[in-house]
Design a protein around this motif. Structure first.
Motif, PDB file in Angstrom:
ATOM      1  N   ALA A 256      48.282 -25.459   8.861  1.00  0.00           N
ATOM      2  CA  ALA A 256      47.509 -24.369   7.819  1.00  0.00           C
ATOM      3  C   ALA A 256      48.417 -23.399   7.106  1.00  0.00           C
ATOM      4  CB  ALA A 256      46.482 -23.844   8.788  1.00  0.00           C
ATOM      5  N   ARG A 257      49.553 -22.878   7.831  1.00  0.00           N
ATOM      6  CA  ARG A 257      50.328 -21.931   7.169  1.00  0.00           C
ATOM      7  C   ARG A 257      50.708 -22.544   5.863  1.00  0.00           C
ATOM      8  NH1 ARG A 257      55.180 -20.556   6.185  1.00  0.00           N
ATOM      9  NH2 ARG A 257      56.074 -22.185   7.416  1.00  0.00           N
ATOM     10  N   ILE A 258      51.408 -23.574   5.834  1.00  0.00           N
ATOM     11  CA  ILE A 258      52.206 -24.361   4.936  1.00  0.00           C
ATOM     12  C   ILE A 258      51.381 -24.510   3.841  1.00  0.00           C
ATOM     13  CG2 ILE A 258      53.528 -26.400   4.312  1.00  0.00           C
ATOM     14  CD1 ILE A 258      54.727 -26.390   7.141  1.00  0.00           C
ATOM     15  N   LYS A 259      50.120 -25.027   4.311  1.00  0.00           N
ATOM     16  CA  LYS A 259      49.180 -25.307   3.288  1.00  0.00           C
ATOM     17  C   LYS A 259      48.413 -24.181   2.479  1.00  0.00           C
ATOM     18  CE  LYS A 259      45.743 -28.208   1.164  1.00  0.00           C
ATOM     19  NZ  LYS A 259      46.413 -29.086   0.044  1.00  0.00           N
ATOM     20  N   GLY A 260      48.393 -23.069   3.252  1.00  0.00           N
ATOM     21  CA  GLY A 260      48.116 -21.805   2.580  1.00  0.00           C
ATOM     22  C   GLY A 260      46.394 -21.830   2.970  1.00  0.00           C
ATOM     23  N   VAL A 261      45.967 -22.139   4.037  1.00  0.00           N
ATOM     24  CA  VAL A 261      44.584 -22.244   4.317  1.00  0.00           C
ATOM     25  C   VAL A 261      44.516 -21.455   5.674  1.00  0.00           C
ATOM     26  CG1 VAL A 261      44.190 -24.195   2.904  1.00  0.00           C
ATOM     27  CG2 VAL A 261      44.730 -24.458   5.496  1.00  0.00           C
ATOM     28  N   GLU A 262      43.195 -21.133   6.163  1.00  0.00           N
ATOM     29  CA  GLU A 262      42.857 -20.566   7.309  1.00  0.00           C
ATOM     30  C   GLU A 262      42.451 -21.606   8.153  1.00  0.00           C
ATOM     31  OE1 GLU A 262      40.111 -17.406   7.217  1.00  0.00           O
ATOM     32  OE2 GLU A 262      41.004 -16.412   5.480  1.00  0.00           O
ATOM     33  N   VAL A 263      42.965 -21.724   9.557  1.00  0.00           N
ATOM     34  CA  VAL A 263      42.683 -22.754  10.495  1.00  0.00           C
ATOM     35  C   VAL A 263      41.065 -22.885  10.720  1.00  0.00           C
ATOM     36  CG1 VAL A 263      42.876 -23.331  12.751  1.00  0.00           C
ATOM     37  CG2 VAL A 263      44.862 -22.587  11.764  1.00  0.00           C
ATOM     38  N   GLU A 264      40.650 -21.560  10.792  1.00  0.00           N
ATOM     39  CA  GLU A 264      39.152 -21.640  11.340  1.00  0.00           C
ATOM     40  C   GLU A 264      38.025 -22.059  10.077  1.00  0.00           C
ATOM     41  OE1 GLU A 264      41.341 -19.085  11.311  1.00  0.00           O
ATOM     42  OE2 GLU A 264      41.587 -18.858  13.377  1.00  0.00           O
ATOM     43  N   ARG A 265      38.691 -22.316   8.909  1.00  0.00           N
ATOM     44  CA  ARG A 265      37.875 -22.357   7.658  1.00  0.00           C
ATOM     45  C   ARG A 265      38.228 -23.865   7.070  1.00  0.00           C
ATOM     46  NH1 ARG A 265      36.846 -17.052   4.535  1.00  0.00           N
ATOM     47  NH2 ARG A 265      35.883 -15.665   6.263  1.00  0.00           N
ATOM     48  N   THR A 266      39.106 -24.598   7.743  1.00  0.00           N
ATOM     49  CA  THR A 266      39.712 -25.823   7.381  1.00  0.00           C
ATOM     50  C   THR A 266      39.091 -27.109   8.155  1.00  0.00           C
ATOM     51  OG1 THR A 266      41.528 -24.537   6.388  1.00  0.00           O
ATOM     52  CG2 THR A 266      41.446 -27.245   6.760  1.00  0.00           C
ATOM     53  N   THR A 267      38.581 -28.073   7.547  1.00  0.00           N
ATOM     54  CA  THR A 267      38.183 -29.356   8.243  1.00  0.00           C
ATOM     55  C   THR A 267      39.465 -30.134   8.259  1.00  0.00           C
ATOM     56  OG1 THR A 267      36.042 -29.168   7.468  1.00  0.00           O
ATOM     57  CG2 THR A 267      36.787 -31.280   8.302  1.00  0.00           C
ATOM     58  N   PHE A 268      40.197 -30.376   9.474  1.00  0.00           N
ATOM     59  CA  PHE A 268      41.143 -31.324   9.887  1.00  0.00           C
ATOM     60  C   PHE A 268      40.538 -32.655   9.973  1.00  0.00           C
ATOM     61  CE2 PHE A 268      43.320 -27.021  10.595  1.00  0.00           C
ATOM     62  CZ  PHE A 268      44.185 -27.125  10.132  1.00  0.00           C
ATOM     63  N   SER A 269      41.169 -33.607   9.514  1.00  0.00           N
ATOM     64  CA  SER A 269      41.243 -35.119   9.892  1.00  0.00           C
ATOM     65  C   SER A 269      41.790 -35.438  10.791  1.00  0.00           C
ATOM     66  CB  SER A 269      41.235 -36.078   8.585  1.00  0.00           C
ATOM     67  OG  SER A 269      40.245 -35.604   7.616  1.00  0.00           O
ATOM     68  N   LEU A 270      41.587 -36.234  11.692  1.00  0.00           N
ATOM     69  CA  LEU A 270      42.342 -37.001  12.705  1.00  0.00           C
ATOM     70  C   LEU A 270      42.681 -38.164  12.406  1.00  0.00           C
ATOM     71  CD1 LEU A 270      40.368 -35.822  16.167  1.00  0.00           C
ATOM     72  CD2 LEU A 270      42.022 -34.609  14.525  1.00  0.00           C
ATOM     73  N   LEU A 271      43.898 -38.927  12.459  1.00  0.00           N
ATOM     74  CA  LEU A 271      44.480 -40.061  12.342  1.00  0.00           C
ATOM     75  C   LEU A 271      44.436 -40.733  13.618  1.00  0.00           C
ATOM     76  CD1 LEU A 271      47.606 -39.496   9.981  1.00  0.00           C
ATOM     77  CD2 LEU A 271      45.379 -40.474   9.308  1.00  0.00           C
ATOM     78  N   LEU A 272      43.671 -41.945  13.864  1.00  0.00           N
ATOM     79  CA  LEU A 272      43.591 -42.766  15.200  1.00  0.00           C
ATOM     80  C   LEU A 272      44.212 -43.888  14.769  1.00  0.00           C
ATOM     81  CD1 LEU A 272      39.971 -41.501  16.305  1.00  0.00           C
ATOM     82  CD2 LEU A 272      42.175 -40.372  16.798  1.00  0.00           C
ATOM     83  N   SER A 273      44.275 -44.711  15.699  1.00  0.00           N
ATOM     84  CA  SER A 273      44.879 -46.000  15.766  1.00  0.00           C
ATOM     85  C   SER A 273      43.659 -47.147  15.766  1.00  0.00           C
ATOM     86  CB  SER A 273      45.990 -46.522  16.717  1.00  0.00           C
ATOM     87  OG  SER A 273      45.186 -46.282  18.295  1.00  0.00           O
TER      88      SER A 273
END
Length: 205
Positions: A53-70
């Motif tokens: 999130a820091r590298i992207k410049g976004v707030e963790v709490e306000r960002t929807t992360f996608s999970l990569l699954l197999s």
């Protein structure tokens, strides 16, 4: 450091072990997918996710992360899907799609309080091999990220240029060949009728 992989063959165990060790230390990787190259890390490591999130410049709490699954059998660990969502995903996975689902109860504290999570099961065999071997989902952001004010799109699809730009910040750049600047199709499965909220490289079946 760069590591070469080939999508159409099984990933050598030595490669999977090396990358998994780096992920286990909380380090970041640049990986090929069936869409764009991605800056990725361990989705269950709080420090790692905050660094992304820091590298992207976004707030963790306000960002929807996608999970990569197999595979689909892993989805129920992190998200909830009804029969309609399962059938849709079964027709289209693995593939260049992100399905937005209600969060499940097994997500770590970092994700608690969120109502939705993105799920990706990419077609690229290497990514699925790595998730299986490592034992955790991955998460991250597609390249290129807006940084260093470069207008050269090749930094988003040429692994040698990615290594030049990111070599001091990631453990490995995984070279899967010249990539693409295409996006996944994003489908909201939060309620029916399901809605395509971003048109990507392929349409739903």
């Amino acid at each position: 450091m760069m590591i070469k992989v080939y999508d159409d063959s099984a990933t050598p165990e030595r490669v999977l072990a090396t990358l998994s060790e780096a992920l286990g230390r909380g380090e970041l990787l640049i990986l090929p997918t069936d869409t764009r190259y991605s800056l990725c890390g361990d989705a269950l490591n709080q420090v790692c996710v905050k660094e992304l999130a820091r590298i992207k410049g976004v707030e963790v709490e306000r960002t929807t992360f996608s999970l990569l699954l197999s595979n689909l059998s892993q989805v129920s660990e992190y998200a909830r899907m009804d029969d309609s969502a399962f059938r849709l995903m079964r027709r289209n996975c693995p593939g260049p799609f992100t399905f937005v689902l209600p969060t499940g109860h097994n997500l770590p504290r970092l994700y608690r309080g969120r109502k939705e999570v993105g799920i990706r099961i990419p077609r690229h065999r290497f990514v699925r091999d790595l998730v299986d071997y490592f034992g955790h989902p991955l998460t991250g952001f597609s390249l290129p990220l807006d940084r260093d004010s470069t207008d050269d799109e090749a930094y988003g699809y040429d692994p040698s240029l990615m290594e030049e730009q990111w070599g001091n910040e990631v453990a490995y750049v995984v070279d899967g060949g010249i990539g693409q600047l295409v996006d996944s199709t994003v489908v909201s499965c939060l309620q029916e009728p399901f809605e395509v909220i971003r048109e990507g490289v392929e349409v739903l079946k």
